[in-house]
Design an enzyme around this catalytic site. Sequence first.
Site, PDB file in Angstrom:
ATOM      1  N   THR A  41     -33.050 -60.826  31.658  1.00 19.28           N
ATOM      2  CA  THR A  41     -33.428 -59.657  30.865  1.00 19.28           C
ATOM      3  C   THR A  41     -33.273 -58.377  31.684  1.00 19.28           C
ATOM      4  O   THR A  41     -33.245 -58.410  32.918  1.00 19.28           O
ATOM      5  CB  THR A  41     -34.884 -59.770  30.390  1.00 19.28           C
ATOM      6  OG1 THR A  41     -35.759 -59.692  31.526  1.00 19.28           O
ATOM      7  CG2 THR A  41     -35.124 -61.082  29.651  1.00 19.28           C
TER       8      THR A  41
ATOM      9  N   ASP B  14     -48.383 -63.755  28.360  1.00 17.20           N
ATOM     10  CA  ASP B  14     -49.399 -62.862  28.913  1.00 17.20           C
ATOM     11  C   ASP B  14     -50.099 -63.560  30.074  1.00 17.20           C
ATOM     12  O   ASP B  14     -50.661 -64.641  29.903  1.00 17.20           O
ATOM     13  CB  ASP B  14     -50.416 -62.515  27.826  1.00 17.20           C
ATOM     14  CG  ASP B  14     -51.322 -61.358  28.211  1.00 17.20           C
ATOM     15  OD1 ASP B  14     -51.671 -61.253  29.406  1.00 17.20           O
ATOM     16  OD2 ASP B  14     -51.690 -60.567  27.328  1.00 17.20           O
TER      17      ASP B  14
END
Length: 238
Positions: free
Chosen positions: A216, A143
């Site tokens: 990803t 984060d």
Amino acid sequence: MSDVTTAEFNEEGKYLRKVRSFVLREGRLTKGQATAMEEQWPLMGLDYSPEPLDLAEIFGREADTVLEIGFGMGASLVEMAKASPELNFIGIEVHKPGVGACLSVAAEAGVTNLRVFHHDAIEVLENSIVPSSLARVQLFFPDPWHKKRHHKRRIVQPEFAQTIRNSLKLGGVFHLATDWENYSEHMLEVMNAAPGYKNQSTTGDVVERPDHRPLTKFEARGHRLGHGVWDIMFERID
């Protein structure tokens, strides 16, 4: 209600530990995730204990061990474990549906060299990991807490860098990745100042994405849109 350890840091990067009891708003597990937790946790799950882990006993062999902090839904971690059967992998994730998803994918892939924690990463690193035992620690896309007033909540801080260093073997690597340029600058600032490390970048900043870190779907989409991703790798030298 669950007791969950959350970490905040002061200006010097020292932990300001708070333990809060609150309802985890993480959504319900899907049927598949719940089944995986029930069936696969006894095989791949690691229940937290403040006692050091015996990695050879857990994996049934002596092998270099890679630990990933915050593996999300686990797809990349499972892909890495499958691609490198000669390595042991440990994943840590506080989001239970992510743990269930990871176990489900791992079972489907047939990997046997992966174990997972559903717990706070700092507690695991400080209490469950034997010092100087890990070959690599991975922190991918944490984060960013992009608002300046929230920067103290970023996990990459001076004390955290030393916690990672203590867990790494000499020559072991701390590999970080982020898609927030400001966070990459923060990571470099912290890691360049951290004693006992050497940046593996020949230019003193970031490295190209190594083959061991899978691309990803989110990252591939970002590349197409012109978004950057920054990989940072520091080796423990002392």
